[in-house]
Design an enzyme around this catalytic site. Sequence first.
Site, mmCIF file in Angstrom:
data_model
loop_
_atom_site.group_PDB
_atom_site.id
_atom_site.type_symbol
_atom_site.label_atom_id
_atom_site.label_comp_id
_atom_site.label_asym_id
_atom_site.label_seq_id
_atom_site.Cartn_x
_atom_site.Cartn_y
_atom_site.Cartn_z
ATOM 1 N N LYS A 79 -2.614 0.698 -10.053
ATOM 2 C CA LYS A 79 -4.184 0.255 -10.068
ATOM 3 C C LYS A 79 -5.195 1.042 -11.008
ATOM 4 C CE LYS A 79 -7.172 -2.548 -7.818
ATOM 5 N NZ LYS A 79 -7.357 -3.653 -6.155
ATOM 6 N N SER A 154 -8.132 -9.057 -6.407
ATOM 7 C CA SER A 154 -8.005 -8.382 -7.579
ATOM 8 C C SER A 154 -6.805 -7.144 -8.287
ATOM 9 C CB SER A 154 -9.383 -7.080 -7.389
ATOM 10 O OG SER A 154 -8.790 -6.394 -6.093
ATOM 11 N N SER A 178 -6.760 -7.872 -2.102
ATOM 12 C CA SER A 178 -6.192 -7.738 -3.305
ATOM 13 C C SER A 178 -4.946 -6.961 -4.030
ATOM 14 C CB SER A 178 -6.986 -7.020 -3.637
ATOM 15 O OG SER A 178 -8.688 -7.656 -4.577
#
Length: 486
Positions: A79, A154, A178
């Site tokens: 990420k 996310s 997330s």
Amino acid sequence: MAIVDMSAREMAAAVRSRELSALEIVDAHLAEIDAHDHEVRAFLLVLGDEARRRASQIDAAIARGEEVGPLAGVPVAVKDNMALRGVETTCASRILAGWRPPYTATVLERIEAAGAVVIGKTNLDEFAMGSSTENSGFFATRNPVDTSRVPGGSSGGSAAAVAARFAPLALGSDTGGSIRQPASLCGVVGAKPTYGLVSRYGLIAFASSLDQIGPFARNVEDAAALLSVIAAHDAKDSTSLGAGFDASEIATGVRGMRIGVVEEMLDGVSPGVSSVLDSAIASLVEAGATVERVSVPAARFGLSAYYLIAPAEASSNLARFDGVRFGLRVEGEDITETYLRTRASGFGAEVKRRIMLGTYALSAGYYDALYGKAQQVRTLIARDFAAAYERFDALISPTSPTVAFRFGERSDPLSMYMSDVCTIPSNLAGHPGISVPFGAAEEGMPAGVQVLAPALGEATMFKVAMALEAAAAKQTVPAWRSAAAS
Ligand code: GLN
């Protein structure tokens, strides 16, 4: 079996025994990314050359007879809120476009030391604020199972990358859900560890008292293997615990275990997701566990408390992005105007909303009534979980109340925030949670079951996850469309 269908542990074993080279494995994944990432858009940046160079180094080390680590040659998608020295790191925010960190996050040092290969930086909601990746400052990622739908967020890029077989493993961060929510929506495994188990050094802060890095994988044991590599004390993170995680004892079954179904997490759940939870419960009973309903009363207030505490911390953490030290700078007449212009054009709408909410909650005259009260609720949530864990070894719930929604479908912020109603309480308590795919719900889309455990109860949590996975193997697990078609 195609290389990209292998598990991470199979890949590492094949590299160590020289059945496959690390370079072959990396190349197979780069080819997959090349062929399909234009449909999925999981990556902000693919590190093809770097990954190939690193793979060759691992192959050379093996040829010299050196020890290469448990994840030798395994591609990991990361990420883009974790710093990798010299590599553009943006948090999917225009305010950080072009920023190259001068240091590397501890988790990335640890996976590289274990022989893993960082294959690319994945898309996210800007500064990890969101549940769909639609808040990315660059573009939205699509759900590989159905590209007309969101992958969740996310960490949507990381979840999608693993589902689409662009990497067998990924790292995400989970502040309110997330990792677990996108895992559920994309049909993969995602775990949020106990707060402090994994170092946050080099994770760009959203809400520091809630943020935690964790693994994505296509099976529970791979997720546990990645967690065991990243879980360790780190002197560079003052909230780091002294503990590690041993993945070797998670396959022993749930016979005799007491598992609670959290009542407060059953409201507003779609019929398809409810029936997924019901069959998960039935499978745990069949595997020898006792399953009963339990109330965690304060969990009802988790969402409200979170949307005071997380924005409050974010408003303070994001103050550093001012056009002076990092990324974007939009010149003004004087320094104040430069700050204003930079922040006005660099941050997206959701980030601005959070900064305003947080600044308000912390302002004189409101602090006690808003932020102070939310902290009290946080204490109540921890207390109510503690009471539940006196009677139960682990708790379960749906991960998210629905399957993946379509782009644009949740345009008002509140309906988006509701995606995390089942995941947020454990962030507030600092407890671990995992999402395990359990077949399909509405319109054939995947749905996950969440397993929660007390602080440092990862071993118990993974045992329940293993039992669910074994039962889920008998269900229809949706395949990625492109993979199914080819
Ligand atoms: N969706 C939640 C939010 O927008 C959680 C995000 C996260 O865990 N990073 O804040």
